[in-house]
Enzyme design. Structure first.
Site, PDB file in Angstrom:
ATOM      1  N   ASP A  46       0.832  -1.207   0.000  1.00 45.59           N
ATOM      2  CA  ASP A  46       0.000   0.000   0.000  1.00 45.59           C
ATOM      3  C   ASP A  46       0.865   1.255   0.000  1.00 45.59           C
ATOM      4  O   ASP A  46       1.972   1.260   0.543  1.00 45.59           O
ATOM      5  CB  ASP A  46      -0.911  -0.020   1.243  1.00 45.59           C
ATOM      6  CG  ASP A  46      -2.101   0.911   1.093  1.00 45.59           C
ATOM      7  OD1 ASP A  46      -2.357   1.410  -0.018  1.00 45.59           O
ATOM      8  OD2 ASP A  46      -2.776   1.153   2.111  1.00 45.59           O
ATOM      9  N   HIS A  63       2.503   3.192  -9.129  1.00 46.29           N
ATOM     10  CA  HIS A  63       2.273   1.757  -9.374  1.00 46.29           C
ATOM     11  C   HIS A  63       3.454   1.150 -10.130  1.00 46.29           C
ATOM     12  O   HIS A  63       3.849   0.016  -9.882  1.00 46.29           O
ATOM     13  CB  HIS A  63       0.976   1.553 -10.166  1.00 46.29           C
ATOM     14  CG  HIS A  63      -0.253   1.963  -9.393  1.00 46.29           C
ATOM     15  ND1 HIS A  63      -0.426   1.644  -8.072  1.00 46.29           N
ATOM     16  CD2 HIS A  63      -1.348   2.679  -9.758  1.00 46.29           C
ATOM     17  CE1 HIS A  63      -1.589   2.137  -7.642  1.00 46.29           C
ATOM     18  NE2 HIS A  63      -2.155   2.777  -8.650  1.00 46.29           N
ATOM     19  N   LEU A 160       9.530 -21.160  -4.437  1.00 44.72           N
ATOM     20  CA  LEU A 160       8.614 -20.221  -3.788  1.00 44.72           C
ATOM     21  C   LEU A 160       7.199 -20.311  -4.387  1.00 44.72           C
ATOM     22  O   LEU A 160       7.028 -20.282  -5.597  1.00 44.72           O
ATOM     23  CB  LEU A 160       9.150 -18.785  -3.972  1.00 44.72           C
ATOM     24  CG  LEU A 160       8.236 -17.662  -3.471  1.00 44.72           C
ATOM     25  CD1 LEU A 160       8.171 -17.637  -1.951  1.00 44.72           C
ATOM     26  CD2 LEU A 160       8.712 -16.307  -3.998  1.00 44.72           C
TER      27      LEU A 160
END
Ligand code: IPE
Ligand code: IPE
Ligand code: MG
Length: 269
Positions: A46, A63, A160
């Protein structure tokens, strides 16, 4: 326990004991050793918009910078041997944003998945999308196809487990799990008594993944914003004021170190 601690809150004696260990001993106890790492980290990325606004730039600039931060965090998670990383990329509520912002975000995701896919695959990363990617508005077919391709390409990978929450809502996920179970009961496949927590969790997007151990939120906000409501029941919460584009390996290590020092009790003593 020293007498003066008799009325101190529970655990206060532990704090004193730690202080007696001295710096080195404490350092050794809390370094990022494999056994102290969370198995599953969830991140609410965020602060992209505020990061851009502070630079007098449009939100989409934030972004773009956010994707760079994400790249570093994925790599570091993989290098550390963390089993699962779940990142919140777009919520079911984020459709409230302007068409330009939503378009830019989706464009960045498409770019990321096409550009990085082979490298992630080489690193044995398995990609999973959590959320309703088939119910995206028209015009996002290329993004949908890229996401499906990324999942298919990396399905067998055992490195992962990278989960991207996209068009994701925690309440929606829970309601849908209930609906799927209701259908199985109606079809006679399952009796209501057979619905255990394990069976329920098996209908969530995160089926098969370990419980979330650590949830990180950047930009100083202290709310879940509809993220992994079921899975975070006993997750350790970590918040930092750092805005997501500035969240780097060092900031991540600090979060992991904070986690390593926690005393998780799960209702026990
Ligand atoms: C998080 O940054 C990224 C997404 C929601 C996709 P924001 O865009 O929410 O940035 P702020 O919170 O407005 O600063
Ligand atoms: C949460 O951030 C969603 C993502 C990071 C993708 P928001 O910025 O949308 O959350 P609120 O609106 O501050 O709760
Ligand atoms: Mg935000």
């Amino acid at each position: 326990m020293p007498a003066f601690l008799a009325y101190a809150p529970q655990g206060a004696d532990k704090g004193i004991a730690m202080a007696f260990f001295g710096k080195d001993e404490l350092g050794k106890q809390t370094e990022l050793r494999k056994e102290n790492l969370p198995r599953h980290v969830a991140i609410i990325m965020d602060g992209n918009g505020r990061w851009a606004q502070r630079r007098g730039m449009p939100r989409t600039f934030g972004h773009k910078a956010g994707v760079e931060a994400l790249r570093e965090i994925i790599r570091h998670s993989s290098d550390l041997g963390i089993e699962a990383l779940t990142i919140y990329a777009f919520s079911t509520e984020n459709w409230k944003r302007s068409v330009e912002e939503v378009g830019a975000l989706m464009g960045l995701l498409l770019e990321y998945f096409t550009k990085e896919l082979e490298e992630l695959h080489r690193e044995h990363v398995r990609i999973r999308i959590l959320g309703d990617i088939d119910a995206m508005p028209k015009g996002l077919e290329r993004q949908q196809a890229a996401l499906h391709a990324a999942m298919a390409r990396t399905r067998e990978n055992t490195g992962l487990q990278l989960n991207i929450a996209l068009n994701y809502g925690g309440r929606q996920e829970i309601v849908w799990a209930a609906r799927k179970l209701a259908k199985r009961v109606a079809a006679g496949e399952l009796s209501p008594e057979e619905i255990s927590m394990d069976v329920f969790a098996g209908e969530l997007y995160t089926s098969g993944l370990p419980e979330v151990d650590l949830i990180i939120r950047t930009s100083g906000e202290m709310r879940l914003s509809n993220f992994l409501l079921y899975q975070c029941a006993y997750a350790e919460f970590y918040k930092t004021d750092i805005l997501w584009p500035d969240f780097d390996q060092k900031a991540y290590d600090e979060a992991l170190l904070s986690y390593a020092k926690r005393n998780r009790r799960f209702g026990g003593v």
